[in-house]
Each structure stands twice: as C-alpha cells, then as structure tokens.
Enzyme design. Structure first.
Site, PDB file in Angstrom:
ATOM      1  N   GLU A  77       0.801  -1.203   0.000  1.00 47.28           N
ATOM      2  CA  GLU A  77       0.000   0.000   0.000  1.00 47.28           C
ATOM      3  C   GLU A  77       0.844   1.268   0.000  1.00 47.28           C
ATOM      4  O   GLU A  77       0.555   2.213  -0.707  1.00 47.28           O
ATOM      5  CB  GLU A  77      -0.913  -0.003   1.229  1.00 47.28           C
ATOM      6  CG  GLU A  77      -2.011   1.002   1.103  1.00 47.28           C
ATOM      7  CD  GLU A  77      -2.932   0.940   2.304  1.00 47.28           C
ATOM      8  OE1 GLU A  77      -4.034   1.475   2.213  1.00 47.28           O
ATOM      9  OE2 GLU A  77      -2.526   0.374   3.334  1.00 47.28           O
ATOM     10  N   ASP A  78       1.894   1.258   0.798  1.00 43.10           N
ATOM     11  CA  ASP A  78       2.596   2.519   1.060  1.00 43.10           C
ATOM     12  C   ASP A  78       3.859   2.735   0.253  1.00 43.10           C
ATOM     13  O   ASP A  78       4.429   3.809   0.273  1.00 43.10           O
ATOM     14  CB  ASP A  78       2.987   2.610   2.546  1.00 43.10           C
ATOM     15  CG  ASP A  78       1.754   2.601   3.434  1.00 43.10           C
ATOM     16  OD1 ASP A  78       0.668   2.853   2.899  1.00 43.10           O
ATOM     17  OD2 ASP A  78       1.899   2.336   4.640  1.00 43.10           O
TER      18      ASP A  78
END
Ligand code: MN
Length: 489
Positions: A77-78
């Site tokens: 996600e990051d």
C-alpha cells in the site's frame, strides 16, 4: 510502550530455527528499504510499525510465513512494491497474506455509506476466512495502531476507536483471543469515553491496591498447601480490564457499586496437567471455603462456547472477602489468552513432532479451522440481527448472500437460493460433469436444495463424467452454473 528492535524480533522468533530467522531477516531488510524515508505520524521511522506487528506475531508463536507477512504487510500500500515482487522473493503464501491484509485495511467500515459498508464487510470476512493468518496479522496491526493512536487527529481517533470496539474486539473474542480483546477494548475505551475512563481509573485504584495486598497473602498460603499435595504451580494475580469492569458496573445487580464486583482482581493458578487442576481445587477449598451457590464453575468439564476452559471458584478469602480463583493448565492459559492463534501454533508444533498424547495431557485442543471460520460467519449474522454494528446502517447483505463451506473448510460466497449444483460450479465448472448427488451438513439432499449460510456442502461424484442435466436449469441461480449447463461444459 517498549521500543521494538530488530534484535528483539529475532530473539522472539528463535523458536522457528536459524534458517527461518535468517529468512525473516531478509524480509525485514526488504521492508526497511521499502519504507525508507517514511515516518509515522508519531514521528518515528515507519519500519518500527511492521517490526512491532511482527513481534506480536512471533509472541503468538505463529509460523515463519506469518512473521514475514507481518513485516511486509504495509509494503504494497505505502511503498510501490508489487505483489509479484513479493511472490518472487518470499513465495505465494506470504504474498497472499500481505495482499489479504492490504485489502482488509482498505475497507473502512465506519463512516462509509450503507451500500459500500455492506459490500466491504462481506469482502472483509471472505478475505479473512480464506486464511486465518490474515486475521492474526490484521489484529496485531490494529493493536499497534491503537497504541499509537495519540498521534492522530481527534476525528480519526474517534473513528478508529469505534471501529475497534465494534469490529475488531468482537472479532478477537470470536476467535477466543481474550487478551487481545481486552487490550483492544481498553485502548478504545480511553478515546471514546474519556471522562468515564478517567473517573474509573481514579475510583478503582484504591480498590485494586487493597485487593492486591490480600491476594499476596492468599498466594503464599495456597503455594504452601499445594506443596503438601506435591503440585508444582505458578500463581499470579490478574486484574480485570478497565472496559470490562466499566461494563460490569453498569449491570443492574451491581448498580455501580465496585464492592459488588468480586472478580476485579483474581488469583490464577497454573499447573502442568488437567489432573493437577482438580488437586489444586481441593487444596484451595481446604484453606478457603467456597461461597455457596455462586462457588464453583467447571469450564474444563464444560467449556464455554468459544472454547474457554478453566475452573473458577469464588471463595471467602482473606478477611472474609469474596475472591475469585481461576485454575487451569499452562496450555489452557495459552489458549485463553491467544485462542485461535494458539491452535494455529499447535498445528505447527504437531507437524514438527510434538505428539498428541503430550498435548492431550496438558489439556490442549487442536481444533479444526472450520470451527473458527464458521464462528466468523455466525458472528456476521448476529451483528445483522442485533443491528448493533452501526445504528444507522441497515445491513441486509447477508439476506441475499450465503457463505457455504466445502468439507475442507473452504468458504464460498453464493447468492440466495443457490443449490448444490451452483456450489459445484463455483468450486470448479468441471465438477458439474461428475455430480451424482449432494450432502448438506452430512445429510443427503436433492440437488435443488436451497443452501443457507454456514452449510457444509459435499458433492457426491460419479466415477465417470457425463454432460450436466438440462433439468438443472430449472433451479440453478448463478450465471456460472447456467452457462456450464447450457454449454454442456
Ligand atoms: Mn499497518
């Protein structure tokens, strides 16, 4: 909160053996690189978060795949890492758990619109049901996020705390993870009911302190008595979590009177075997008289529905004060604190050679994956019925969806009215060519039988394949089944 270091993780994970720890280190280095330059809102380096999450997973004694997945759980996600990269470096299983956690995380339940909420909750359960390790990583993730919640805005604090209290704490409870549930509730409590939390802290502190002294004396007496019985035990006191104390104080018969709560602190006696639990009970009653009527509950002979086992006895303790004493084996203790995670860990130990007999004597229950997953599905239904989830949301998704299971515990999401033929086609369209009959929950049923959530469906197969019967078109409801039948597969 203690700072988690790379070293402390390797030490905690040493039960997995050196080669695995080396592999975990590889995952750590990968995650550190992926998160390089990122900071959490607390100001610390981002990598501290996955490190804390993976330490928790190691404390639960889960497998190396789970520990690695915990380290990598935020990389998709990051940090622009791709799923295929994780597959290549760490294998399918790790990648699947990481993307499972990512999907569940993307689901924001509180504050979403009705329709989205329904769809999201459904997705969340499906993802989690496929691999319980996703749930464990997610719970460890939530625990750490709650511990660092102070860094967030007031609005996010309230949202996350509510979601924790309404979704994650009950989820932990469903999985028999009592300690996690208590921790999550207490963390959420202080943000959602700030004033009440502060008052309770103040009003209960004297009480905790007094009973603490009493318990110290009782502990020595019981230890001395147990020695006469030849029982080696360890005894410690446990204090009730604040949130559960607060809830108990609101009960009608307690009416806010802390003096009426008898288990605000309790003594816990841990012994090696089931046999010694009963010896210990005898020893305790030899010194302290059990309180009539509310005295003994034997949850070893009759476990609670979520699997909790222990003997509880309420006795007249020091100075005639009613005191709760809990007796259990070390294994049962492990299970009571870590529930499904402990069972998962046993399965790992078993495969590495700890034999059944030992586990049995120590009171371990190696339960089937399906029980936990079914319990998740059930929980969903209860939430719907009581409408306790979000007052404003009318959750009717489970009226038109069904979760049904294969005999191995794989879960399938089928629409309302689905039949064993629909199920077979959902498993694999080719299975359609072998259908002879079907069993639901162990009983033979007609192929047009309507499945409902929680059903375990078994397809009885012909030895040779044959084209699916066109008669089935009269009752199948899924497009997959319809197409398979028309095409003759
Ligand atoms: Mn995270």
């Amino acid at each position: 909160m203690q700072k988690v270091t790379e070293k402390s993780l390797y030490k905690e994970a040493s039960y997995l053996g050196k080669p695995q720890v080396a592999d975990i280190r590889r995952a750590y280095l990968f995650a550190r690189k992926a998160h390089a330059g990122q900071r959490r809102l607390t100001g610390e380096e981002y990598i501290n978060h996955p490190l804390a999450v993976s330490l928790r997973i190691a404390q639960w004694r889960l497998d190396a795949v789970s520990v690695k997945a915990a380290l990598l759980h935020d990389t998709l996600e990051d940090s622009g890492t791709s799923s295929s990269e994780i597959i290549k470096l760490f294998g399918q299983d790790v990648a699947r758990i990481v993307s499972g956690v990512t999907n569940v995380t993307a689901v924001r339940l509180v504050g979403s619109t009705d329709d989205l909420f329904e769809e999201n909750l459904r997705k969340m359960i499906l993802v989690m049901a496929r691999d319980l390790r996703v749930v464990f990583v997610k719970l460890a993730d939530r625990l750490h996020n709650m511990q660092t919640l102070y860094a967030l805005s007031r609005k996010r604090q309230t949202e996350n705390a509510r979601e924790t209290l309404e979704i994650y704490a009950p989820l932990a409870e469903r999985l028999g993870m009592g300690e996690v549930k208590g921790e999550l509730e207490d963390l959420a409590f202080q943000y959602l009911y700030e004033g009440e939390y502060r008052d309770l802290l103040k009003s209960s502190s004297k009480y905790y302190k007094n009973t603490g002294e009493n318990l110290g004396n009782m502990r020595s007496s019981i230890l001395a008595e147990l020695e006469k019985y030849g029982v080696e035990a360890s005894i410690h006191s446990r204090r009730k979590h604040y949130y559960s104390l607060w809830r108990k104080l609101q009960r009608k018969e307690i009416a806010g009177d802390i003096e009426r709560v008898h288990d605000i602190t309790a003594l816990r006696i841990l012994v090696p075997s089931v046999r010694e639990c009963y010896l210990a009970l005898g020893a305790v009653h030899g010194i302290y008289r059990p309180v009539p009527k509310i005295g003994v509950s034997d949850f070893i002979a009759q476990p609670k529905p979520n699997g909790y086992r222990s003997i509880h006895t309420k006795v007249f303790g020091e100075g005639g004060k009613i005191t709760e004493i809990q007796i259990r084996t070390y294994r049962m203790h492990e299970e009571a604190e870590h529930g499904a995670a402990a069972h998962w860990a046993y399965a790992r130990q078993k495969s590495s050679g700890v034999n059944d007999e030992v586990l049995d004597k120590e009171g371990a229950v190696v339960s089937h994956k399906m029980e936990w997953v079914r319990s998740l599905v059930h929980w969903q239904e209860e939430l719907r019925e009581t409408g306790e989830l979000l007052e404003s949301v009318k959750v009717d998704m489970f009226n038109h969806r069904n979760f049904v299971f294969s005999p191995k515990g794989d879960v399938y999401d089928l629409p309302r009215g689905a039949t064993p033929v629909d199920f077979a086609c959902a498993v694999h369209t080719r299975l359609c060519r072998y259908i002879k009959g079907a069993k639901v929950n162990g009983k033979l049923v007609p192929l047009s039988f309507e499945l409902t959530s929680g059903d375990v469906v078994e397809i009885i197969k012909n030895r040779t394949e044959r084209p699916p019967s066109r008669d089935w078109l009269n009752f199948v409801v899924t497009a997959t089944a319809r197409k398979a039948i028309k095409k003759g597969v």
